[in-house]
Design a protein around this motif. Structure first.
Motif, PDB file in Angstrom:
ATOM      1  N   VAL A  54       0.863  -1.190   0.000  1.00  0.00           N
ATOM      2  CA  VAL A  54       0.000   0.000   0.000  1.00  0.00           C
ATOM      3  C   VAL A  54       0.901   1.243   0.000  1.00  0.00           C
ATOM      4  CG1 VAL A  54      -1.787   1.232   1.317  1.00  0.00           C
ATOM      5  CG2 VAL A  54      -1.698  -1.269   1.341  1.00  0.00           C
ATOM      6  N   ASP A  55       0.580   2.222  -0.831  1.00  0.00           N
ATOM      7  CA  ASP A  55       1.429   3.416  -0.956  1.00  0.00           C
ATOM      8  C   ASP A  55       1.660   4.119   0.376  1.00  0.00           C
ATOM      9  OD1 ASP A  55       1.732   3.004  -3.615  1.00  0.00           O
ATOM     10  OD2 ASP A  55       0.147   4.393  -4.232  1.00  0.00           O
ATOM     11  N   THR A  56       0.585   4.302   1.169  1.00  0.00           N
ATOM     12  CA  THR A  56       0.723   5.028   2.436  1.00  0.00           C
ATOM     13  C   THR A  56       1.636   4.296   3.415  1.00  0.00           C
ATOM     14  OG1 THR A  56      -1.349   4.025   3.157  1.00  0.00           O
ATOM     15  CG2 THR A  56      -1.458   6.295   2.347  1.00  0.00           C
ATOM     16  N   ALA A  57       1.787   2.986   3.222  1.00  0.00           N
ATOM     17  CA  ALA A  57       2.692   2.226   4.106  1.00  0.00           C
ATOM     18  C   ALA A  57       4.142   2.437   3.696  1.00  0.00           C
ATOM     19  CB  ALA A  57       2.349   0.743   4.063  1.00  0.00           C
ATOM     20  N   LEU A  58       4.381   2.529   2.409  1.00  0.00           N
ATOM     21  CA  LEU A  58       5.763   2.720   1.936  1.00  0.00           C
ATOM     22  C   LEU A  58       6.288   4.121   2.228  1.00  0.00           C
ATOM     23  CD1 LEU A  58       5.872   0.784  -1.449  1.00  0.00           C
ATOM     24  CD2 LEU A  58       6.907   0.124   0.716  1.00  0.00           C
ATOM     25  N   VAL A  59       5.370   5.087   2.345  1.00  0.00           N
ATOM     26  CA  VAL A  59       5.782   6.454   2.683  1.00  0.00           C
ATOM     27  C   VAL A  59       6.613   6.446   3.957  1.00  0.00           C
ATOM     28  CG1 VAL A  59       4.879   8.672   3.552  1.00  0.00           C
ATOM     29  CG2 VAL A  59       3.857   7.604   1.550  1.00  0.00           C
ATOM     30  N   SER A  60       6.180   5.651   4.912  1.00  0.00           N
ATOM     31  CA  SER A  60       6.830   5.674   6.224  1.00  0.00           C
ATOM     32  C   SER A  60       8.130   4.866   6.268  1.00  0.00           C
ATOM     33  CB  SER A  60       5.864   5.127   7.272  1.00  0.00           C
ATOM     34  OG  SER A  60       5.520   3.821   6.916  1.00  0.00           O
ATOM     35  N   GLN A  98      -0.213  -2.149   9.398  1.00  0.00           N
ATOM     36  CA  GLN A  98      -0.702  -0.778   9.292  1.00  0.00           C
ATOM     37  C   GLN A  98      -1.940  -0.617  10.169  1.00  0.00           C
ATOM     38  OE1 GLN A  98      -1.328   0.267   5.176  1.00  0.00           O
ATOM     39  NE2 GLN A  98      -0.938   2.412   5.560  1.00  0.00           N
ATOM     40  N   GLU A  99      -2.223   0.605  10.493  1.00  0.00           N
ATOM     41  CA  GLU A  99      -3.423   0.918  11.269  1.00  0.00           C
ATOM     42  C   GLU A  99      -4.131   2.083  10.608  1.00  0.00           C
ATOM     43  OE1 GLU A  99      -1.599   2.027  14.988  1.00  0.00           O
ATOM     44  OE2 GLU A  99      -2.919   0.636  16.028  1.00  0.00           O
ATOM     45  N   ALA A 100      -5.381   2.278  10.941  1.00  0.00           N
ATOM     46  CA  ALA A 100      -6.088   3.486  10.516  1.00  0.00           C
ATOM     47  C   ALA A 100      -6.960   3.898  11.692  1.00  0.00           C
ATOM     48  CB  ALA A 100      -6.930   3.212   9.290  1.00  0.00           C
ATOM     49  N   TYR A 101      -6.640   5.047  12.278  1.00  0.00           N
ATOM     50  CA  TYR A 101      -7.439   5.539  13.399  1.00  0.00           C
ATOM     51  C   TYR A 101      -8.649   6.300  12.877  1.00  0.00           C
ATOM     52  CZ  TYR A 101      -4.511   4.222  17.267  1.00  0.00           C
ATOM     53  OH  TYR A 101      -3.854   3.490  18.218  1.00  0.00           O
ATOM     54  N   GLU A 139      -9.379  17.897   3.674  1.00  0.00           N
ATOM     55  CA  GLU A 139      -8.883  16.591   3.218  1.00  0.00           C
ATOM     56  C   GLU A 139      -9.510  15.502   4.089  1.00  0.00           C
ATOM     57  OE1 GLU A 139      -6.647  16.316   0.772  1.00  0.00           O
ATOM     58  OE2 GLU A 139      -6.083  18.433   0.583  1.00  0.00           O
ATOM     59  N   GLN A 140      -9.604  14.311   3.543  1.00  0.00           N
ATOM     60  CA  GLN A 140     -10.036  13.176   4.359  1.00  0.00           C
ATOM     61  C   GLN A 140      -8.784  12.375   4.734  1.00  0.00           C
ATOM     62  OE1 GLN A 140     -12.645  10.285   2.550  1.00  0.00           O
ATOM     63  NE2 GLN A 140     -13.325   9.516   4.532  1.00  0.00           N
ATOM     64  N   LEU A 141      -8.302  12.627   5.928  1.00  0.00           N
ATOM     65  CA  LEU A 141      -7.060  11.970   6.357  1.00  0.00           C
ATOM     66  C   LEU A 141      -7.143  11.593   7.825  1.00  0.00           C
ATOM     67  CD1 LEU A 141      -4.453  14.311   4.622  1.00  0.00           C
ATOM     68  CD2 LEU A 141      -4.856  11.900   4.065  1.00  0.00           C
ATOM     69  N   THR A 142      -6.309  10.671   8.216  1.00  0.00           N
ATOM     70  CA  THR A 142      -6.209  10.310   9.623  1.00  0.00           C
ATOM     71  C   THR A 142      -4.803   9.781   9.884  1.00  0.00           C
ATOM     72  OG1 THR A 142      -7.238   9.087  11.430  1.00  0.00           O
ATOM     73  CG2 THR A 142      -7.035   7.921   9.330  1.00  0.00           C
ATOM     74  N   TYR A 143      -4.601   9.386  11.123  1.00  0.00           N
ATOM     75  CA  TYR A 143      -3.302   8.801  11.482  1.00  0.00           C
ATOM     76  C   TYR A 143      -3.426   7.281  11.528  1.00  0.00           C
ATOM     77  CZ  TYR A 143       0.343   6.954  14.464  1.00  0.00           C
ATOM     78  OH  TYR A 143       1.356   6.190  14.963  1.00  0.00           O
ATOM     79  N   GLY A 144      -2.366   6.613  11.168  1.00  0.00           N
ATOM     80  CA  GLY A 144      -2.299   5.158  11.334  1.00  0.00           C
ATOM     81  C   GLY A 144      -0.856   4.749  11.279  1.00  0.00           C
ATOM     82  N   THR A 145      -0.389   4.141  12.336  1.00  0.00           N
ATOM     83  CA  THR A 145       1.029   3.787  12.346  1.00  0.00           C
ATOM     84  C   THR A 145       1.323   2.700  11.320  1.00  0.00           C
ATOM     85  OG1 THR A 145       2.933   3.334  13.762  1.00  0.00           O
ATOM     86  CG2 THR A 145       1.027   1.923  14.067  1.00  0.00           C
ATOM     87  N   THR A 146       2.562   2.595  10.945  1.00  0.00           N
ATOM     88  CA  THR A 146       3.009   1.509  10.085  1.00  0.00           C
ATOM     89  C   THR A 146       4.169   0.834  10.817  1.00  0.00           C
ATOM     90  OG1 THR A 146       2.449   2.787   8.135  1.00  0.00           O
ATOM     91  CG2 THR A 146       3.924   0.937   7.813  1.00  0.00           C
ATOM     92  N   GLY A 147       4.048  -0.438  11.028  1.00  0.00           N
ATOM     93  CA  GLY A 147       5.138  -1.174  11.676  1.00  0.00           C
ATOM     94  C   GLY A 147       6.016  -1.802  10.618  1.00  0.00           C
ATOM     95  N   MET A 148       7.314  -1.687  10.802  1.00  0.00           N
ATOM     96  CA  MET A 148       8.216  -2.213   9.763  1.00  0.00           C
ATOM     97  C   MET A 148       9.427  -2.896  10.383  1.00  0.00           C
ATOM     98  SD  MET A 148       9.896   1.428   8.698  1.00  0.00           S
ATOM     99  CE  MET A 148       8.574   2.404   9.346  1.00  0.00           C
ATOM    100  N   TYR A 162      -9.746   1.817   5.203  1.00  0.00           N
ATOM    101  CA  TYR A 162      -9.394   3.207   5.528  1.00  0.00           C
ATOM    102  C   TYR A 162      -7.887   3.465   5.559  1.00  0.00           C
ATOM    103  CZ  TYR A 162     -14.301   3.552   6.991  1.00  0.00           C
ATOM    104  OH  TYR A 162     -15.659   3.532   7.008  1.00  0.00           O
ATOM    105  N   THR A 163      -7.070   2.428   5.392  1.00  0.00           N
ATOM    106  CA  THR A 163      -5.617   2.684   5.445  1.00  0.00           C
ATOM    107  C   THR A 163      -5.186   3.603   4.304  1.00  0.00           C
ATOM    108  OG1 THR A 163      -5.189   0.657   4.215  1.00  0.00           O
ATOM    109  CG2 THR A 163      -4.990   0.536   6.621  1.00  0.00           C
ATOM    110  N   GLN A 164      -6.010   3.703   3.263  1.00  0.00           N
ATOM    111  CA  GLN A 164      -5.673   4.614   2.164  1.00  0.00           C
ATOM    112  C   GLN A 164      -5.666   6.072   2.614  1.00  0.00           C
ATOM    113  OE1 GLN A 164      -8.898   4.993  -0.798  1.00  0.00           O
ATOM    114  NE2 GLN A 164     -10.131   3.690   0.529  1.00  0.00           N
TER     115      GLN A 164
END
Lengths: 309, 434
Positions: free
Chosen positions: B149-155, B169-172, B316-325, B383-385
């Motif tokens: 997922v793109d938002t996961a690779l950002v981190s 990944q998470e989506a709060y 914007e429609q955004l939220t926080y969600g950690t990414t574990g790596m 929602y991880t997007q």
């Protein structure tokens, strides 16, 4: 006689004196070697290394880079560090005397011949052996700044508005001090109890025969004769107060607005959150010097004449 | 006495020599044991030769669930798949969450750390910028990275270099108490999607004696200010060190939080609160921010019916969600094997195993079907997007206390939102030496 011996000893050459000393106590020194080695490796070496680190920039992996007094100079202008020191001093004011007073009070209770003294001793000592995390959890529950907090719930019965406690910069540090007092008072009690047990009973009997009141007996016999204990407890609680970290870490995260950021909390943040290990080393030396100076002052004014008792 | 002393000294020296010898023997034994594994290596010899991997690696991870038996079995299976593929032996060590930074840093500093370890996004750029992490790009030739997922690779990326591969990944987003929704006369099927709609619900909730939501001012900014900031179209700091926290969007986010506090939509202790579980679980709160763990907790407790809203939108429609790596340190003795482990553990199959047990969301599209039967987790996976992993900057973690202090000062009523945002910006600029 002893003076003569000392005088004779001092005239011997140093090498001869060392040799004699060795011959006399060789076995003691041999048994001390492992402790000494441990002390050098795990105390002296890190102590010296962290001092060396204060003059370097180091990013954990790789070679440190020499930067001279950069970090020490930064400390002098770092308002957050000074705020953390001031918070720690305030915390000590809230913590030291109440801890000593409560410890003494608990010791007097269990020393008074009360029934089930062993039970009370156990109850009073329980917080000492309980995990700090658990006690902090209970404290958090008691002092929640909402109606869900037990203290606020009780205050509502007497018409007092809910207090913010841990979210109020004027109250938070005192509430954290309360937690530490609760945690430590039991061990202070044990020191005072040992001190009370060592006071000669005849002094009390004589005072009672003279018609002294309980308060007078406490104030003129018990309290002054506990001076070595006062000194010991004052030193240990002072050191403890300057090293306070857990409660702020667990309950307030150093807030609100740095109101509960203590020197060790700030040191931790710098070292392990910001990766400023060199600056954290500077802060650790500042803490060391503060504790050293306070201990010397306490020793001068509280420790003298302690051998008389 | 002299003789006894001499004898004891000899005894002590002897003991030390024996101790050292024993240590040498241990090392030897260890080597022999490693050698003893040769038959197993021979079994997978061909694979090993192909990959050119050998030796062993040490992997550090934290406990991800309360069920250590199931989690342990999952790790055994994942590690076995790696050992079978590569012939490299894995020494897996579980370290506690508490003080994990100290443990990792001190171990790496002593050159005695793991070859692979787990980090979250606010640690990665800090470690990468300090030159502590191994760049993985040279090991990814032919590796299917497009499935992530793109938002996961950002981190996992810092300055165009990939330093880790994401496994979870998470989506709060807001979990709403269905009973409270009914009590305020609203419809659980039409949850607030914008700030404006949320404000209307919050006001109604307050009028009926409920809190609108929880705000954990003592916690990470990822769960407090940042989602609102991003939703307002703002940003904290860019990779080029442009501080944007006090622009129009930033101030709007500060104002929104201030309004929630002043209006009594969030509890009075929100300034330093770390959780409001008691209020939420006793039904005194309309909504809380939550993720997969919150859902699992709610389902296991079965306290009341709840519904999940999509992440809110302002601009914007955004939220926080950690990414574990998983990442590898630069000083690993076995970089190729470490990189291979990271690739294997984040493969689609292994992500399915890992995330089924831990109830996090996989970071590969091809692994996301594990929650097909679980409506809440499937909803969150969708929602991880919208989930940003925090502030990806080397100072991302260190600026948090600075922002937090200003936010707390504002909530205490000692600064206006604009003053607090400006002060936060100034503090960040001081931190990055601008």
């Amino acid at each position: 006689m002893s003076k003569a011996v000392t005088s004779k000893k001092s005239k011997l050459p140093l090498g001869e004196r060392v040799k004699r000393e060795w011959n006399r106590n060789a076995i003691v020194y041999i048994f001390l070697i492992p402790v000494l080695v441990h002390f050098i490796i795990f105390q002296i070496y890190p102590f010296a290394l962290s001092f060396y680190l204060t003059f370097m920039d180091w990013k954990v992996i790789g070679d440190p880079e020499f930067v001279g007094l950069k970090h020490w100079k930064y400390f002098l202008t770092d308002t957050l560090a000074w705020k953390a020191i001031w918070n720690t001093v305030k915390f000590s004011v809230y913590y030291i005397v109440p801890t000593m007073a409560l410890g003494l009070l608990l010791a007097l209770i269990i020393n008074s011949g009360v029934k089930s003294a062993g039970f009370f001793k156990g109850i009073f000592f329980l917080p000492v052996v309980t995990s700090f995390v658990i006690i902090a959890g209970i404290w958090g529950w008691l002092f929640r700044g909402t109606e869900a907090g037990m203290i606020n719930y009780l205050l509502s019965f007497v018409g007092i508005e809910p207090q913010l406690f841990l979210s109020d910069s004027s109250q938070a540090l005192a509430v954290l001090a309360g937690l530490s007092i609760f945690k430590v008072a039991g061990s202070t009690m044990i020191y005072y109890f040992a001190g009370l047990q060592s006071i000669d009973r005849q002094l009390y009997e004589a005072a009672r025969i003279d018609g002294a009141s309980s308060f007078k007996i406490f104030w003129t016999i018990t309290f002054p004769l506990l001076k070595p204990i006062h000194f010991f407890v004052a030193i240990t609680t002072t050191i403890g107060s300057f090293q306070i970290f857990d409660s702020a870490y667990l309950l307030t995260g150093g807030g609100p607005n740095y109101a509960t950021t203590t020197i060790v909390y700030y040191l931790y943040e710098q070292g392990f959150t910001s990766l400023n290990l060199s600056y954290a080393a500077v802060l650790s030396y500042v803490l060391f010097f503060i504790i050293l100076v306070i201990s010397l002052i306490q020793r001068k004014y509280l420790g003298q004449e302690s051998n008389n008792y | 006495m002299r003789r006894i002393g001499f004898f004891l000294l000899l005894l002590l020296l002897g003991a030390l020599i024996v101790g050292c010898s024993a240590s040498d023997t241990d090392t030897g034994t260890e080597k022999e044991e490693t050698g003893g594994e040769k038959p197993a290596e021979e079994v997978v010899g061909e694979t090993e030769k192909e990959a050119g991997l050998s030796g062993e690696i040490t992997v550090w991870a934290h406990p991800f669930t309360g069920d250590q038996e199931t989690e342990g079995a999952m790790w055994k299976e994942v590690i076995a798949s790696y050992e079978e593929q590569t012939g490299v032996k894995v020494n897996f060590e579980q370290i506690p969450w508490a003080n994990r930074d100290q443990k990792v840093l001190t171990a790496l500093a002593a050159n005695n750390g793991p070859d692979v370890f787990y980090v979250i996004p606010d640690q990665m750029p800090q470690y990468a910028d300090a030159g502590m992490l191994l760049a993985l790009d040279p090991y990814l030739e032919g590796f299917d990275i497009d499935d992530f997922v793109d938002t996961a690779l950002v981190s996992t990326t810092w300055k165009d270099e990939l330093y880790g591969l994401p496994i979870l990944q998470e989506a709060y987003t807001y979990l709403y108490n269905a009973d409270v929704i009914k009590a305020i006369g609203e419809d659980p099927a039409k949850l607030p999607a914008t700030w404006e709609e949320f404000e209307k619900w919050a006001e109604k909730a307050k009028d009926k004696g409920f809190y609108a939501t929880s705000f954990q001012g003592g916690g990470s900014m990822n769960g407090t200010l940042y989602p609102f900031l991003w939703q307002a179209g703002g940003e904290v700091i860019t990779a080029d060190n442009d501080v944007l926290i006090n622009n129009e969007a930033g101030v709007e986010a500060f104002e929104f939080i201030n309004k929630m506090y002043k209006e009594g939509w969030i509890p009075k202790d929100s300034i330093t609160a770390l959780e409001h579980d008691a209020l939420w679980e006793s039904g005194k709160m309309l909504a809380v921010q939550g993720s997969g763990i919150s859902v699992s907790r709610m389902l296991s407790q079965n306290l009341f019916e709840f519904v999940i809203a999509p992440p809110m939108k302002n601009k914007e429609q955004l939220t926080y969600g950690t990414t574990g790596m998983f990442v590898a340190p630069i000083n690993t003795d076995n970089p190729a094997a470490a990189a291979e482990f990271i690739k294997v553990v984040t493969s689609s199959d292994n992500q399915k195993k890992f995330n089924t047990v831990t109830q996090y969301i996989p970071t590969r599209e091809s692994a996301k079907d594990i929650f097909g039967e679980q409506k809440y987790l499937a909803q969150l996976a969708d929602y991880t997007q919208f989930a940003l992993p925090g502030v990806i900057h080397p100072e991302g973690r260190t600026i948090m206390p600075l922002i937090q202090a200003e936010l707390q000062t504002m909530m205490e009523g000692k600064k206006t939102p604009k003053e607090a945002a400006d002060a936060a910006a100034k503090a960040i600029e001081g931190k990055i030496g601008k």
